[in-house]
Design an enzyme around this catalytic site. Structure first.
Site, PDB file in Angstrom:
ATOM      1  N   SER A 227     -41.528   0.022  28.875  1.00  0.00           N
ATOM      2  CA  SER A 227     -42.104  -1.299  29.102  1.00  0.00           C
ATOM      3  C   SER A 227     -41.018  -2.192  29.677  1.00  0.00           C
ATOM      4  O   SER A 227     -39.829  -1.991  29.401  1.00  0.00           O
ATOM      5  CB  SER A 227     -42.608  -1.906  27.789  1.00  0.00           C
ATOM      6  OG  SER A 227     -42.991  -3.261  27.971  1.00  0.00           O
TER       7      SER A 227
ATOM      8  N   TYR B 217     -41.327  -4.338  18.873  1.00  0.00           N
ATOM      9  CA  TYR B 217     -41.810  -3.672  20.080  1.00  0.00           C
ATOM     10  C   TYR B 217     -40.712  -3.642  21.138  1.00  0.00           C
ATOM     11  O   TYR B 217     -40.452  -2.605  21.759  1.00  0.00           O
ATOM     12  CB  TYR B 217     -43.042  -4.389  20.618  1.00  0.00           C
ATOM     13  CG  TYR B 217     -43.624  -3.748  21.869  1.00  0.00           C
ATOM     14  CD1 TYR B 217     -44.399  -2.604  21.781  1.00  0.00           C
ATOM     15  CD2 TYR B 217     -43.387  -4.303  23.126  1.00  0.00           C
ATOM     16  CE1 TYR B 217     -44.939  -2.013  22.914  1.00  0.00           C
ATOM     17  CE2 TYR B 217     -43.923  -3.721  24.265  1.00  0.00           C
ATOM     18  CZ  TYR B 217     -44.687  -2.573  24.152  1.00  0.00           C
ATOM     19  OH  TYR B 217     -45.218  -1.989  25.282  1.00  0.00           O
TER      20      TYR B 217
ATOM     21  N   LYS C 145     -39.007  -0.157  22.647  1.00  0.00           N
ATOM     22  CA  LYS C 145     -39.112   0.207  24.054  1.00  0.00           C
ATOM     23  C   LYS C 145     -37.734   0.296  24.720  1.00  0.00           C
ATOM     24  O   LYS C 145     -37.511   1.126  25.602  1.00  0.00           O
ATOM     25  CB  LYS C 145     -40.012  -0.784  24.795  1.00  0.00           C
ATOM     26  CG  LYS C 145     -41.490  -0.633  24.443  1.00  0.00           C
ATOM     27  CD  LYS C 145     -41.996   0.778  24.712  1.00  0.00           C
ATOM     28  CE  LYS C 145     -43.476   0.921  24.439  1.00  0.00           C
ATOM     29  NZ  LYS C 145     -43.985   2.282  24.749  1.00  0.00           N
TER      30      LYS C 145
END
Length: 279
Positions: A167, A182, A186
């Site tokens: 991402s 998150y 990533k």
């Protein structure tokens, strides 16, 4: 083969995946759906892997029907559905072993889309949530890479290509949503790919990440449909002033999976974010 044909074969990349088996995790998701359709058109057998048995079976059935409509003049490659919790190594290993047995050959293509995001202020992030997301997003990425690579290494089979979906959040910090875990998972996925790429180069295994920006999946559409402010915030920070459609990542995946187009590409993080990182 004529000299002209030989020249073309040596110069132009080939994206065909005839006879290959591609495992797609997060197989019932919006991004996985269009990727699976593209790979099916390129001749690859598909093993869809996801948490929900029914959703995965439905996705496989829909993919087969789609193939019967759009693939003319040849048989639709085999499509199978599998239930797996990528956060658990035993579940991953058992699933990949079963995939190889069901398809009668070793899978040597992997597109790992499984993962999720949630938002909590960093100082209030629940420990249980942080641990679960790290297990799924980061350790799950390691487990699927191990599971596809072990039998290939053991049998001396080279030419494997692994694409982990990272991402832009692994390189930048999104705003306004607070998603510290998150972001860190990533970032870990991106560095995982680099680490595996260096270790496994001798075995002919390439490992890369594709890091998208905001994608108009059903989940994302649901988020912005309930918040005009969020939609504006996201779009205003993208130089192209829009979010991506899932099919806009198919070319990147085909490039990374192709052993002619990207034969010298490994450990790379391919960012496709509409220019978000530029600002």
């Amino acid at each position: 083969m004529s000299s002209t044909d030989q020249f073309i074969a040596n110069v132009l990349p080939n994206f065909r995946l005839d006879g290959k088996v591609t495992v797609i995790t997060g197989g019932s998701g919006g991004l996985a759906t269009v990727i699976a359709q593209a790979l099916l058109l390129e001749g690859s057998e598909i093993a869809l892997v996801d948490m929900s048995e029914q959703r995965t079976k439905d996705a496989a059935s829909a993919l087969i029907k789609w193939g019967e409509i759009h693939i003319k003049g040849s048989e639709v490659p085999k499509v199978t559905a599998w239930t797996c919790d990528v956060s658990k190594f035993t579940s991953v290993e058992e699933t990949f072993t079963a995939v190889n047995e069901a398809h009668g050959k070793l899978a040597d293509r992997l597109v790992h889309t499984a993962g999720y995001c949630e938002n909590f202020p960093a100082h209030e992030y629940p420990a249980a949530n942080a641990e679960r997301m790290t297990q799924v997003n980061l350790l799950g990425s390691l487990y699927v890479c191990q599971a596809i690579s072990k039998p290939l290494i053991a049998n001396g089979i080279k030419g494997c290509s692994i694409v982990l979906i990272g991402s832009m959040s692994g390189s930048i910090v999104n705003n306004p949503q607070p998603q510290v875990v998150y972001n860190m998972t990533k970032a870990g996925v991106i560095h995982l790919a680099r680490s595996l790429a260096t270790e496994w180069a001798e075995y002919g295994i390439r490992v890369n990440t594709l890091s998208p920006g905001y994608i108009l999946t059903p989940l994302t559409k649901n988020v912005i449909s309930g918040s005009a402010t969020m939609k504006h915030e996201w779009e205003s920070r993208v130089p192209m002033k829009r979010l991506a459609e899932p099919n806009e990542f198919v070319g990147s995946v085909l490039y990374l999976l192709s052993n002619t187009a990207s034969s010298y590409t490994t450990g790379h993080n391919l960012v496709a974010d509409g220019g978000y990182e530029c600002w």
